[in-house]
Motif scaffolding. Structure first.
Motif, mmCIF file in Angstrom:
data_model
loop_
_atom_site.group_PDB
_atom_site.id
_atom_site.type_symbol
_atom_site.label_atom_id
_atom_site.label_comp_id
_atom_site.label_asym_id
_atom_site.label_seq_id
_atom_site.Cartn_x
_atom_site.Cartn_y
_atom_site.Cartn_z
ATOM 1 N N VAL A 151 -1.047 9.253 3.167
ATOM 2 C CA VAL A 151 -2.278 8.554 2.796
ATOM 3 C C VAL A 151 -1.858 7.279 2.073
ATOM 4 O O VAL A 151 -1.341 7.337 0.958
ATOM 5 C CB VAL A 151 -3.167 9.419 1.879
ATOM 6 N N MET A 152 -2.036 6.154 2.718
ATOM 7 C CA MET A 152 -1.563 4.905 2.148
ATOM 8 C C MET A 152 -2.402 4.506 0.944
ATOM 9 O O MET A 152 -3.599 4.821 0.868
ATOM 10 C CB MET A 152 -1.585 3.791 3.203
ATOM 11 N N ARG A 153 -1.757 3.825 -0.004
ATOM 12 C CA ARG A 153 -2.429 3.378 -1.215
ATOM 13 C C ARG A 153 -3.612 2.483 -0.865
ATOM 14 O O ARG A 153 -3.475 1.535 -0.107
ATOM 15 C CB ARG A 153 -1.439 2.594 -2.066
ATOM 16 N N THR A 154 -4.764 2.783 -1.400
ATOM 17 C CA THR A 154 -5.921 1.923 -1.214
ATOM 18 C C THR A 154 -6.327 1.356 -2.558
ATOM 19 O O THR A 154 -5.918 1.845 -3.610
ATOM 20 C CB THR A 154 -7.110 2.681 -0.609
ATOM 21 N N VAL A 155 -7.128 0.318 -2.537
ATOM 22 C CA VAL A 155 -7.549 -0.337 -3.771
ATOM 23 C C VAL A 155 -8.797 0.387 -4.286
ATOM 24 O O VAL A 155 -9.875 0.290 -3.709
ATOM 25 C CB VAL A 155 -7.869 -1.830 -3.532
ATOM 26 N N THR A 156 -8.620 1.143 -5.344
ATOM 27 C CA THR A 156 -9.724 1.853 -5.986
ATOM 28 C C THR A 156 -9.798 1.351 -7.412
ATOM 29 O O THR A 156 -8.880 1.543 -8.198
ATOM 30 C CB THR A 156 -9.476 3.380 -5.974
ATOM 31 N N GLY A 190 3.018 -0.467 4.189
ATOM 32 C CA GLY A 190 1.678 -0.755 4.676
ATOM 33 C C GLY A 190 1.419 -2.235 4.838
ATOM 34 O O GLY A 190 0.279 -2.695 4.826
ATOM 35 N N TRP A 214 -1.178 8.004 -7.374
ATOM 36 C CA TRP A 214 -1.392 8.095 -5.931
ATOM 37 C C TRP A 214 -0.337 8.965 -5.260
ATOM 38 O O TRP A 214 -0.612 9.661 -4.279
ATOM 39 C CB TRP A 214 -1.380 6.694 -5.315
ATOM 40 N N HIS A 243 0.845 -1.202 0.000
ATOM 41 C CA HIS A 243 0.000 0.000 0.000
ATOM 42 C C HIS A 243 0.878 1.249 0.000
ATOM 43 O O HIS A 243 0.599 2.221 0.711
ATOM 44 C CB HIS A 243 -0.919 -0.011 1.225
#
Length: 365
Positions: A358-363, A130, A190, A24
């Motif tokens: 802001v950690m990478r999220t799955v979008t 992450g 990101w 992440h």
């Protein structure tokens, strides 16, 4: 559209097999909106892409993501690319790499591995990834060394790990790396969301330069070190991959073909897909690949600049993100009429405490 006479066959292709990833990382340059698993190219699609790429002239295939090990068909794709005569490089986090999987990939023709590292210590690296990934990376490096494969260690540098630079160089040595890439963050996808939190200070960069210089000299002949500068602080931009659409192409997980890995940032580009058009047609004839090839697209000051064949006007994606015009001179250039955009960013007073990442999220779409 007529073929651009400046276009030559590509040498390399970045095959982004998937956007799925166990990490992440807040500096991720993949788009904010990722390709969902069900939208990914099938095995047969990728086999066709690889064949088309080789016919087009591609000699190096970099299988990346996301995490390419998330694709069960990775061995089949590696074998196909290798049989076509391509040099196959795996760009991986190392998570999911086992001795048996690596042995199978090597047997099928894998020639090189590029392994990412986030920090010099497990605590810092896991925080930035992450995920509890650091020990897996060390184990992966050991497997790669035992397999006698060339290894590149890739480190993305930023404000949160610049202080560990000496330790990361030492870690790459212990991992047996043949090549170490120390690349300051590129602010796309990101990573752009985290620019304030990731931007290194001038003091950090001043400290880094002699460290890298000393290590480069000390390790010459045993480990190559490539240092990618933080170009917001530089007088001139980095060259854009030898020029737009000049030597490399990227195929995204859904089959979108990109002149550079970050080209989706330019929302005014009309991007083509290998599901709809042959790769050769896209490379030579598409509006996206021809948009910024050569020098005819350049306006002043690039058009008459003595550096136009050195840095090619800088990064088209960065120009678009900072000015809204992909044909503008890259604003990091000291000769750009938009340099003030970057100066304002650098002149912003540092916050009392570092902004939260802001950690990478799955979008996905």
């Amino acid at each position: 559209m007529a073929v651009n006479p400046t276009a030559q066959p590509p040498l390399g292709m970045l095959a982004e097999l998937t956007h799925r990833c166990p990490l992440h990382c807040p500096y991720c340059s993949n788009p904010v909106e990722l390709t969902a698993r069900e939208a990914e190219l099938s095995t047969q699609d990728w086999l066709s892409v690889l064949s088309q790429a080789r016919e087009l002239g591609v000699l190096q295939v970099h299988m990346s993501g996301g995490e390419p090990l998330a694709r069960p068909d990775l061995p089949e794709l590696v074998e196909h690319a290798s049989r076509l005569g391509c040099y196959v490089n795996l760009v991986t986090s190392g998570l999911g790499l086992t001795a048996s999987r690596l042995d199978d990939l090597v047997e099928r023709g894998l020639a090189h591995v590029q392994l990412s590292v986030q920090g010099a210590t497990a605590e810092r690296a896991n925080l930035l990834a992450g995920a509890r990934a650091h020990d897996h990376k060390l184990a992966a490096a050991e497997l790669i060394r035992k397999a006698d494969l060339p290894l590149t260690v890739n480190v993305v540098l930023h404000r949160r790990n610049h202080d560990q630079l000496p330790g990361m160089i030492a870690l790459a040595e212990r991992m047996g790396a043949d090549r170490l890439e120390l690349a300051n963050t590129q602010y796309y996808g990101w990573a752009l969301r985290n620019r304030e939190a990731l931007m290194p200070t001038r003091a950090q960069l001043d400290v880094a330069e002699p460290i890298v210089r000393e290590a480069t000299e000390r390790l010459r002949g045993s480990m190559e070190i490539v240092y990618v500068v933080a170009d917001y602080y530089e007088p001139y931009p980095k060259p854009c991959m030898y020029g737009w659409g000049a030597r490399q192409l990227t195929v995204a997980p859904d089959g979108t073909v990109l002149p550079c890995p970050a080209a989706t940032a330019i929302t005014t580009l009309e991007l083509d897909n290998v599901r709809e058009k042959p790769l050769k047609e896209i490379w030579y004839e598409s509006s996206s690949f021809n948009a910024y090839r050569g020098e005819d697209w350049m306006s002043e000051p690039c058009r008459t600049c003595d550096r136009r064949s050195v840095d090619f006007g800088g990064c088209r994606c960065q120009a678009f993100l900072l000015t809204g015009d992909a044909a503008a001179t890259d604003p990091v250039c000291s000769r750009s009429p938009n340099r003030d955009v970057v100066d304002v960013i650098l002149a912003a007073p540092p916050p009392a405490t570092a902004p939260d990442l802001v950690m990478r999220t799955v979008t996905t779409r």
